[in-house]
Design a protein around this motif. Sequence first.
Motif, PDB file in Angstrom:
ATOM      1  N   ARG A 251    -118.947  31.440   6.832  1.00  0.00           N
ATOM      2  CA  ARG A 251    -118.878  32.696   7.600  1.00  0.00           C
ATOM      3  C   ARG A 251    -119.178  32.442   9.072  1.00  0.00           C
ATOM      4  NH1 ARG A 251    -121.329  34.810   2.858  1.00  0.00           N
ATOM      5  NH2 ARG A 251    -123.396  34.524   3.774  1.00  0.00           N
ATOM      6  N   PHE A 252    -120.088  31.504   9.338  1.00  0.00           N
ATOM      7  CA  PHE A 252    -120.411  31.171  10.727  1.00  0.00           C
ATOM      8  C   PHE A 252    -119.181  30.606  11.432  1.00  0.00           C
ATOM      9  CE2 PHE A 252    -122.008  28.458  14.114  1.00  0.00           C
ATOM     10  CZ  PHE A 252    -122.972  29.260  14.706  1.00  0.00           C
ATOM     11  N   PHE A 253    -118.447  29.698  10.781  1.00  0.00           N
ATOM     12  CA  PHE A 253    -117.213  29.162  11.358  1.00  0.00           C
ATOM     13  C   PHE A 253    -116.186  30.280  11.585  1.00  0.00           C
ATOM     14  CE2 PHE A 253    -118.300  24.761   9.766  1.00  0.00           C
ATOM     15  CZ  PHE A 253    -118.236  24.158  11.011  1.00  0.00           C
ATOM     16  N   ASP A 254    -116.078  31.203  10.624  1.00  0.00           N
ATOM     17  CA  ASP A 254    -115.109  32.293  10.758  1.00  0.00           C
ATOM     18  C   ASP A 254    -115.463  33.196  11.941  1.00  0.00           C
ATOM     19  OD1 ASP A 254    -113.741  31.365   8.566  1.00  0.00           O
ATOM     20  OD2 ASP A 254    -114.717  32.735   7.151  1.00  0.00           O
ATOM     21  N   ARG A 255    -116.748  33.427  12.141  1.00  0.00           N
ATOM     22  CA  ARG A 255    -117.183  34.344  13.196  1.00  0.00           C
ATOM     23  C   ARG A 255    -117.061  33.710  14.585  1.00  0.00           C
ATOM     24  NH1 ARG A 255    -121.918  35.394  11.235  1.00  0.00           N
ATOM     25  NH2 ARG A 255    -121.202  37.180  10.039  1.00  0.00           N
ATOM     26  N   TYR A 256    -117.276  32.405  14.660  1.00  0.00           N
ATOM     27  CA  TYR A 256    -117.251  31.721  15.961  1.00  0.00           C
ATOM     28  C   TYR A 256    -116.174  30.632  15.928  1.00  0.00           C
ATOM     29  CZ  TYR A 256    -121.654  34.155  16.467  1.00  0.00           C
ATOM     30  OH  TYR A 256    -122.610  35.141  16.528  1.00  0.00           O
ATOM     31  N   ALA A 257    -114.961  31.048  16.272  1.00  0.00           N
ATOM     32  CA  ALA A 257    -113.812  30.140  16.169  1.00  0.00           C
ATOM     33  C   ALA A 257    -113.876  29.004  17.176  1.00  0.00           C
ATOM     34  CB  ALA A 257    -112.518  30.931  16.371  1.00  0.00           C
ATOM     35  N   ASP A 258    -114.681  29.155  18.241  1.00  0.00           N
ATOM     36  CA  ASP A 258    -114.764  28.090  19.240  1.00  0.00           C
ATOM     37  C   ASP A 258    -115.712  26.972  18.834  1.00  0.00           C
ATOM     38  OD1 ASP A 258    -116.819  29.966  19.432  1.00  0.00           O
ATOM     39  OD2 ASP A 258    -117.282  29.414  21.493  1.00  0.00           O
ATOM     40  N   ILE A 259    -116.412  27.134  17.715  1.00  0.00           N
ATOM     41  CA  ILE A 259    -117.293  26.082  17.202  1.00  0.00           C
ATOM     42  C   ILE A 259    -116.480  25.119  16.354  1.00  0.00           C
ATOM     43  CG2 ILE A 259    -119.288  25.575  15.750  1.00  0.00           C
ATOM     44  CD1 ILE A 259    -120.042  26.851  18.376  1.00  0.00           C
ATOM     45  N   SER A 260    -116.438  23.854  16.744  1.00  0.00           N
ATOM     46  CA  SER A 260    -115.646  22.851  16.033  1.00  0.00           C
ATOM     47  C   SER A 260    -116.385  22.273  14.837  1.00  0.00           C
ATOM     48  CB  SER A 260    -115.264  21.700  16.969  1.00  0.00           C
ATOM     49  OG  SER A 260    -114.646  22.181  18.138  1.00  0.00           O
ATOM     50  N   ALA A 261    -117.697  22.185  14.923  1.00  0.00           N
ATOM     51  CA  ALA A 261    -118.485  21.563  13.859  1.00  0.00           C
ATOM     52  C   ALA A 261    -119.902  22.107  13.907  1.00  0.00           C
ATOM     53  CB  ALA A 261    -118.488  20.041  14.013  1.00  0.00           C
ATOM     54  N   ILE A 262    -120.597  21.957  12.782  1.00  0.00           N
ATOM     55  CA  ILE A 262    -122.007  22.332  12.684  1.00  0.00           C
ATOM     56  C   ILE A 262    -122.792  21.071  12.356  1.00  0.00           C
ATOM     57  CG2 ILE A 262    -123.727  23.624  11.371  1.00  0.00           C
ATOM     58  CD1 ILE A 262    -121.618  25.768  10.890  1.00  0.00           C
ATOM     59  N   CYS A 263    -123.839  20.825  13.117  1.00  0.00           N
ATOM     60  CA  CYS A 263    -124.720  19.694  12.838  1.00  0.00           C
ATOM     61  C   CYS A 263    -126.011  20.247  12.246  1.00  0.00           C
ATOM     62  CB  CYS A 263    -125.008  18.909  14.118  1.00  0.00           C
ATOM     63  SG  CYS A 263    -126.113  17.494  13.853  1.00  0.00           S
ATOM     64  N   VAL A 264    -126.237  19.955  10.975  1.00  0.00           N
ATOM     65  CA  VAL A 264    -127.476  20.357  10.311  1.00  0.00           C
ATOM     66  C   VAL A 264    -128.447  19.195  10.405  1.00  0.00           C
ATOM     67  CG1 VAL A 264    -128.533  21.164   8.175  1.00  0.00           C
ATOM     68  CG2 VAL A 264    -126.184  21.828   8.722  1.00  0.00           C
TER      69      VAL A 264
END
Length: 315
Positions: free
Chosen positions: A164-177
């Motif tokens: 959902r986070f990727f869907d909401r923020y389309a300008d984010i290419s990747a998430i680093c956990v």
Amino acid sequence: MTDNEELDNLNDALIEEYLLFLRGLGPQPDLSDLPASRREAITGQFEIVAALADRDPELPPLELDPVARRLGLVADASSASMPTAAQSALSAQGGGVDELLKASLEDVAFRFRGRISMEFNPAWSPEVPEGMRAFAQCAVLAEAVAVLVGDTDTWSSAPEGLGRFFDRYADISAICVTSGDAERALVLSPADVTRSVSPVLGWLEPHSSNLPEPLGLALGRFFEQRMPRWDRVADFDVLPDTAALDAVAREVSGAQIAQALRAKPRLEYKKEGQLALGDVDAAELAALVVSVQTGGLMPDDFVEQLAEMAGAAAS
């Protein structure tokens, strides 16, 4: 000793003196006794020395070097500096544990010579997935990575929040956990947090093929794969004129069209596309390429004319 050897020795001695002068360890060399031509040559060499002297990149302290930490050459900063209870308290207050994360991100930015921009209070901070904490956004060119503090071992048990986070923020290419001590981090793409289909195994649950590693290494590898490799085109031959460019564009366009026409597609839409491609004029396509290369056609107009060409071929 020949005259040339004596001059070379004199040059070496003057350059050595000039290096000491640049480092504040000696006076500026005196060139007044040299002939004008020789003085001019030495001055030019001094300019080169001044431009190149002491240009090696500054290395991070050993205790912050991610490679040294991964190889076990220094103690684990998180465990050596404070007990677990203290870590938890500082994490809740945004204290010392966050300094470890910040140091890792700054190390990555340093290695890429400042080409990576960092924002420690990104606009999406209040809307991170449950169980995680926003820390920073790192970006280079068009690639933006959201850095979230969370558990790298359990993220896959509830990937819907990341999706959902990727869907909401389309300008984010990747998430680093990343863990709070920056020792375990995973860079996840939208594909990693989505179910996928394997021809052999069927539906696969969200997963990442990467193993957790220190934050600096995980992010550094991600950005390294996305930075332009200008050294690979440094030796590219510059076309001398438009005529040569036109010939190359015709040759490449014709070869690519011929290769596509030799394929044997099975899907109907691909068969239709291949039929339409057979009607595309390679010379017309090459003319468009030349127009863009010579500045006569802007990229948006190029795309528009390509669309018109494709429509005409398909009709």
